[in-house]
Design a protein around this motif. Structure first.
Motif, mmCIF file in Angstrom:
data_model
loop_
_atom_site.group_PDB
_atom_site.id
_atom_site.type_symbol
_atom_site.label_atom_id
_atom_site.label_comp_id
_atom_site.label_asym_id
_atom_site.label_seq_id
_atom_site.Cartn_x
_atom_site.Cartn_y
_atom_site.Cartn_z
ATOM 1 N N ALA A 1 -27.245 75.804 -52.018
ATOM 2 C CA ALA A 1 -25.999 76.505 -52.328
ATOM 3 C C ALA A 1 -24.939 76.203 -51.280
ATOM 4 O O ALA A 1 -23.752 75.988 -51.598
ATOM 5 C CB ALA A 1 -26.251 78.002 -52.413
ATOM 6 N N VAL A 2 -25.348 76.163 -50.003
ATOM 7 C CA VAL A 2 -24.409 75.835 -48.927
ATOM 8 C C VAL A 2 -23.939 74.388 -49.077
ATOM 9 O O VAL A 2 -22.748 74.087 -48.903
ATOM 10 C CB VAL A 2 -25.066 76.055 -47.551
ATOM 11 C CG1 VAL A 2 -24.185 75.506 -46.438
ATOM 12 C CG2 VAL A 2 -25.325 77.540 -47.321
ATOM 13 N N ARG A 3 -24.863 73.474 -49.381
ATOM 14 C CA ARG A 3 -24.511 72.064 -49.563
ATOM 15 C C ARG A 3 -23.461 71.915 -50.657
ATOM 16 O O ARG A 3 -22.449 71.219 -50.469
ATOM 17 C CB ARG A 3 -25.763 71.257 -49.915
ATOM 18 C CG ARG A 3 -25.519 69.771 -50.178
ATOM 19 C CD ARG A 3 -26.831 69.090 -50.563
ATOM 20 N NE ARG A 3 -26.649 67.665 -50.780
ATOM 21 C CZ ARG A 3 -26.269 67.103 -51.922
ATOM 22 N NH1 ARG A 3 -26.003 67.888 -52.984
ATOM 23 N NH2 ARG A 3 -26.139 65.792 -52.037
ATOM 24 N N GLN A 4 -23.688 72.563 -51.810
ATOM 25 C CA GLN A 4 -22.739 72.442 -52.909
ATOM 26 C C GLN A 4 -21.406 73.084 -52.571
ATOM 27 O O GLN A 4 -20.349 72.552 -52.915
ATOM 28 C CB GLN A 4 -23.309 73.072 -54.178
ATOM 29 C CG GLN A 4 -22.478 72.781 -55.417
ATOM 30 C CD GLN A 4 -22.315 71.291 -55.677
ATOM 31 O OE1 GLN A 4 -23.299 70.547 -55.721
ATOM 32 N NE2 GLN A 4 -21.068 70.841 -55.836
ATOM 33 N N ALA A 5 -21.452 74.227 -51.865
ATOM 34 C CA ALA A 5 -20.206 74.894 -51.470
ATOM 35 C C ALA A 5 -19.398 74.005 -50.532
ATOM 36 O O ALA A 5 -18.166 73.923 -50.633
ATOM 37 C CB ALA A 5 -20.516 76.230 -50.804
ATOM 38 N N TYR A 6 -20.103 73.312 -49.617
ATOM 39 C CA TYR A 6 -19.399 72.401 -48.718
ATOM 40 C C TYR A 6 -18.778 71.241 -49.491
ATOM 41 O O TYR A 6 -17.610 70.873 -49.272
ATOM 42 C CB TYR A 6 -20.323 71.842 -47.633
ATOM 43 C CG TYR A 6 -19.700 70.631 -47.007
ATOM 44 C CD1 TYR A 6 -18.612 70.762 -46.150
ATOM 45 C CD2 TYR A 6 -20.099 69.338 -47.365
ATOM 46 C CE1 TYR A 6 -17.960 69.658 -45.644
ATOM 47 C CE2 TYR A 6 -19.455 68.229 -46.862
ATOM 48 C CZ TYR A 6 -18.387 68.398 -46.003
ATOM 49 O OH TYR A 6 -17.732 67.299 -45.520
ATOM 50 N N ILE A 7 -19.553 70.626 -50.394
ATOM 51 C CA ILE A 7 -19.041 69.490 -51.171
ATOM 52 C C ILE A 7 -17.811 69.905 -51.971
ATOM 53 O O ILE A 7 -16.809 69.177 -52.022
ATOM 54 C CB ILE A 7 -20.146 68.933 -52.085
ATOM 55 C CG1 ILE A 7 -21.227 68.246 -51.231
ATOM 56 C CG2 ILE A 7 -19.578 67.965 -53.115
ATOM 57 C CD1 ILE A 7 -22.456 67.835 -52.016
ATOM 58 N N ASP A 8 -17.864 71.086 -52.566
ATOM 59 C CA ASP A 8 -16.713 71.592 -53.318
ATOM 60 C C ASP A 8 -15.506 71.801 -52.399
ATOM 61 O O ASP A 8 -14.366 71.505 -52.774
ATOM 62 C CB ASP A 8 -17.071 72.909 -54.013
ATOM 63 C CG ASP A 8 -18.097 72.725 -55.125
ATOM 64 O OD1 ASP A 8 -18.283 71.572 -55.582
ATOM 65 O OD2 ASP A 8 -18.715 73.728 -55.526
ATOM 66 N N TYR A 9 -15.779 72.286 -51.201
ATOM 67 C CA TYR A 9 -14.699 72.507 -50.230
ATOM 68 C C TYR A 9 -14.034 71.178 -49.856
ATOM 69 O O TYR A 9 -12.798 71.066 -49.858
ATOM 70 C CB TYR A 9 -15.262 73.186 -48.978
ATOM 71 C CG TYR A 9 -14.279 73.277 -47.831
ATOM 72 C CD1 TYR A 9 -13.343 74.305 -47.777
ATOM 73 C CD2 TYR A 9 -14.297 72.334 -46.796
ATOM 74 C CE1 TYR A 9 -12.438 74.399 -46.713
ATOM 75 C CE2 TYR A 9 -13.396 72.416 -45.745
ATOM 76 C CZ TYR A 9 -12.466 73.446 -45.706
ATOM 77 O OH TYR A 9 -11.586 73.533 -44.665
ATOM 78 N N ALA A 10 -14.852 70.167 -49.523
ATOM 79 C CA ALA A 10 -14.302 68.871 -49.121
ATOM 80 C C ALA A 10 -13.476 68.252 -50.248
ATOM 81 O O ALA A 10 -12.395 67.706 -50.022
ATOM 82 C CB ALA A 10 -15.431 67.932 -48.701
ATOM 83 N N LYS A 11 -13.988 68.362 -51.464
ATOM 84 C CA LYS A 11 -13.252 67.797 -52.599
ATOM 85 C C LYS A 11 -11.947 68.542 -52.836
ATOM 86 O O LYS A 11 -10.949 67.948 -53.257
ATOM 87 C CB LYS A 11 -14.129 67.819 -53.840
ATOM 88 C CG LYS A 11 -15.275 66.811 -53.796
ATOM 89 C CD LYS A 11 -16.119 66.833 -55.059
ATOM 90 C CE LYS A 11 -17.208 65.772 -55.004
ATOM 91 N NZ LYS A 11 -18.070 65.783 -56.214
ATOM 92 N N SER A 12 -11.946 69.849 -52.552
ATOM 93 C CA SER A 12 -10.702 70.614 -52.706
ATOM 94 C C SER A 12 -9.648 70.166 -51.698
ATOM 95 O O SER A 12 -8.455 70.377 -51.908
ATOM 96 C CB SER A 12 -10.977 72.117 -52.534
ATOM 97 O OG SER A 12 -11.190 72.462 -51.171
ATOM 98 N N LYS A 13 -10.105 69.537 -50.604
ATOM 99 C CA LYS A 13 -9.202 68.985 -49.600
ATOM 100 C C LYS A 13 -8.894 67.510 -49.861
ATOM 101 O O LYS A 13 -8.283 66.839 -49.021
ATOM 102 C CB LYS A 13 -9.819 69.132 -48.206
ATOM 103 C CG LYS A 13 -10.113 70.566 -47.779
ATOM 104 C CD LYS A 13 -8.838 71.362 -47.606
ATOM 105 C CE LYS A 13 -9.130 72.773 -47.128
ATOM 106 N NZ LYS A 13 -7.893 73.586 -46.964
ATOM 107 N N HIS A 14 -9.365 67.018 -51.028
ATOM 108 C CA HIS A 14 -9.141 65.622 -51.446
ATOM 109 C C HIS A 14 -9.789 64.629 -50.479
ATOM 110 O O HIS A 14 -9.245 63.552 -50.220
ATOM 111 C CB HIS A 14 -7.642 65.344 -51.581
ATOM 112 C CG HIS A 14 -6.928 66.303 -52.476
ATOM 113 N ND1 HIS A 14 -7.143 66.361 -53.835
ATOM 114 C CD2 HIS A 14 -6.033 67.298 -52.191
ATOM 115 C CE1 HIS A 14 -6.396 67.332 -54.352
ATOM 116 N NE2 HIS A 14 -5.726 67.917 -53.385
ATOM 117 N N ILE A 15 -10.969 65.008 -49.970
ATOM 118 C CA ILE A 15 -11.737 64.137 -49.096
ATOM 119 C C ILE A 15 -12.893 63.549 -49.899
ATOM 120 O O ILE A 15 -13.644 64.279 -50.557
ATOM 121 C CB ILE A 15 -12.277 64.910 -47.878
ATOM 122 C CG1 ILE A 15 -11.115 65.451 -47.031
ATOM 123 C CG2 ILE A 15 -13.191 64.032 -47.037
ATOM 124 C CD1 ILE A 15 -10.190 64.390 -46.481
#
Length: 575
Positions: free
Chosen positions: A509-523
């Motif tokens: 869950a933490v891994r997916q939350a991080y990936i979603d966060y990075a993508k929201s920053k267009h990384i």
């Protein structure tokens, strides 16, 4: 592998080293000549900016695999096709390069991005600024930090003495990795040396390079060196055994294979020349990008194009003053960025490792190091990349990075090592780690709740683009301990497995939350870099919590930056 010509000399000196060494790594006949850190402005003080000389466009190269694209562009007629009259030359002495640019011998300066920043103040004071035109490569294993036994993580560098070259490619590698581990420059003691590697000239009884300094002085805890020197010090990576110039127990803590987004090799030019020759600058970059594509094709087909491949190695070895086999080795130490990498570096599209961010990291750190007095402009050419894409076959502006790791193999390797050697897993090869905490029964991990931690991981994963990052879920051990104490082994086994399952779900869950966060920053995220692991309740921070706070701190997720150098077989990134 930087400057392998010097490595040939260095290898030949191994017998001399063995005879002058009393105890490996403790006593040499020669003495260390440490340099005093000083800004480039002091070194070229009084230099007056002169007009760029007429005639062929003189392009400097250094001993680095990325520079092979220049002789290939020449042999393929790519410069001529752009209408450019180019004359390639070789100059590893960066100070001499800077003097030549100020004197107008060439408008081009060739170095790492850190070296370009170190020169920017001197250029500005001389009357012009530097414009970065093109990124050629990232260093990918060619630059390494060798350490003595007892140093197992970046945090262990605190209070240690570190040797490296002044005005060389390792200065920003030092400052960046220290900052990544929350260490300041005042936390380490630096020994500056003149040369990057063992020089071919007679040093007259003085030690002038980091490798030999590390061999000769046991008080030097670590040394930034190039790959062949690291091989000598560490007995080809097996751990120094004290023979043939190695230092007993020496190992590579990390290299640019892990810190794969730190050392960028670039070409820059004088701003006054650029302002009147923008079209020539664009044509040069276009020829280099075409050459990179030609090189990739040739490397992929060298088995069926042996003559063309051998001809390239010969022409490159002549220019770079190395043997063809050395040039082939050079190519293995770098990662060509091509068109998409240039777009990312200059525009920041999809990455935090771009010109602006790195400049703002490097220059304040260099002021603190004493190699700059103050900050100075380093400009981007601001090319229109839609126009530069013309004629290129791989110019996808929205390219998604290919996975660097086989996620299934890495997952199995991680879980196997944790199960068999949990202490070793925690200590060896763990460059950096930090924790986030959760409460009982927590199932979601929102970006708003963990934004600071996610931002830190995003920066680390971008900087250490070749490293593995494990996301380890941990549960409190009290239920498991009670079951074991009761003697009910069946119940204890059930609780242990349930705890592992729950901790894995949390880590995922933490891994997916991080990936979603990075993508929201267009990384752009290489998801293969992040491995979720369920540790269950078997690795508590406090085996017997004395307070509620200690009990709660057992419920955590650990982000661990794992060094690929120590696990090369399992964690070998793709190229």
């Amino acid at each position: 592998m930087r400057n392998p010509l010097r490595f040939v000399m260095a290898s030949a000196m191994a017998l001399v080293v063995g005879s002058s060494l009393l105890l490996s790594g403790t006593a040499f006949a020669d003495t260390i000549k440490a340099e005093q850190a000083q800004p480039m402005t002091n070194i070229v003080k009084g230099a007056t900016l002169k007009p760029v000389q007429a005639g062929p466009l003189r392009i400097p190269t250094i001993t680095w695999g990325g520079d092979v694209v220049a002789p290939l562009a020449e042999s393929e007629g790519l410069f001529k096709a752009e209408g450019l009259n180019v004359q390639l030359f070789h100059q590893d002495d960066f100070v001499q390069q800077v003097r030549g640019v100020i004197n107008g011998e060439t408008p081009f300066l060739r170095g790492t991005f850190g070296m370009i920043n170190a020169a920017s103040e001197a250029m500005h004071n001389a009357g012009t600024d530097l414009v970065v035109l093109d990124q050629i490569t990232w260093s990918h294993g060619g630059d390494r930090l060798v350490v003595r036994p007892g140093i197992k993580s970046l945090a262990d560098l605190k209070g240690k003495k570190i040797a490296l070259q002044l005005d060389g490619p390792h200065m920003d590698l030092l400052t960046t990795v220290l900052a990544s581990a929350n260490l300041s420059l005042s936390d380490v003691h630096i020994v500056w040396l003149k040369e990057l590697s063992v020089p071919s000239y007679d040093t007259k009884g003085q030690i002038v390079d980091a490798r030999t300094a590390f061999q000769s002085d046991a008080s030097i805890d670590a040394a930034f060196v190039i790959s062949p020197d690291a091989d000598v010090l560490t007995s080809n990576g097996a751990g120094g055994n004290g023979s043939e110039g190695s230092v007993r127990g020496a190992k590579v803590l990390f290299s640019s294979a892990s810190a794969s987004r730190v050392i960028a090799d670039v070409w820059a030019v004088r701003a006054d020349w650029f302002n009147t020759h923008q079209d020539d600058a664009r044509k040069f970059v276009h020829a280099i990008m075409l050459s990179e594509e030609h090189l990739t094709t040739l490397i992929n087909n060298k088995g069926t194009q042996k003559q063309k491949w051998n001809d390239l190695l010969k022409s490159s070895s002549k220019l770079l003053e190395n043997s063809p086999s050395d040039v082939e080795g050079l190519l293995g130490d770098c990662e060509f960025v091509d068109f998409a990498g240039n777009v990312a570096f200059f525009t920041g599209n999809g990455t935090t490792r771009n010109l602006t961010v790195m400049k703002d990291e490097i220059q304040p750190a260099f002021v603190t190091l004493g190699v700059m007095k103050g900050q100075a402009p380093v400009l981007s050419a601001n090319f229109d990349y839609t126009k530069l894409a013309a004629g290129l076959s791989n110019a996808n502006l929205a390219a998604i990075p290919a996975p660097k790791f086989d996620a299934n193999k890495v997952q199995a390797a991680v879980e196997g090592q944790i199960a068999s050697e949990p202490t070793k897993w925690d200590e060896e090869g763990s460059l950096y780690m930090f924790e986030i905490y959760f409460v009982p029964n927590q199932a979601s991990f929102t970006a708003s709740q963990y934004a600071t931690s996610f931002q830190k991981i995003m920066e680390l994963s971008q900087t250490f683009g070749g490293a593995i990052i494990t996301i380890e879920g941990h549960n409190a051990p009290d239920l498991l301990q009670k079951a074991k104490a009761s003697g009910n082994t069946a119940l204890a086994s059930q609780i242990e497995q349930a705890a592992k399952n729950l901790s894995l779900k949390r880590a995922q869950a933490v891994r997916q939350a991080y990936i979603d966060y990075a993508k929201s920053k267009h990384i752009a995220v290489d998801e293969s870099q992040f491995i979720a692991v369920g540790m269950g309740a078997t690795h508590p921070k406090f085996a017997v919590p004395a307070t509620k706070e200690e009990w709660q701190s057992n419920m955590r997720v650990v982000f661990r930056l794992k060094n690929v150098e120590t696990e090369a077989e399992s964690f070998q990134p793709g190229k």
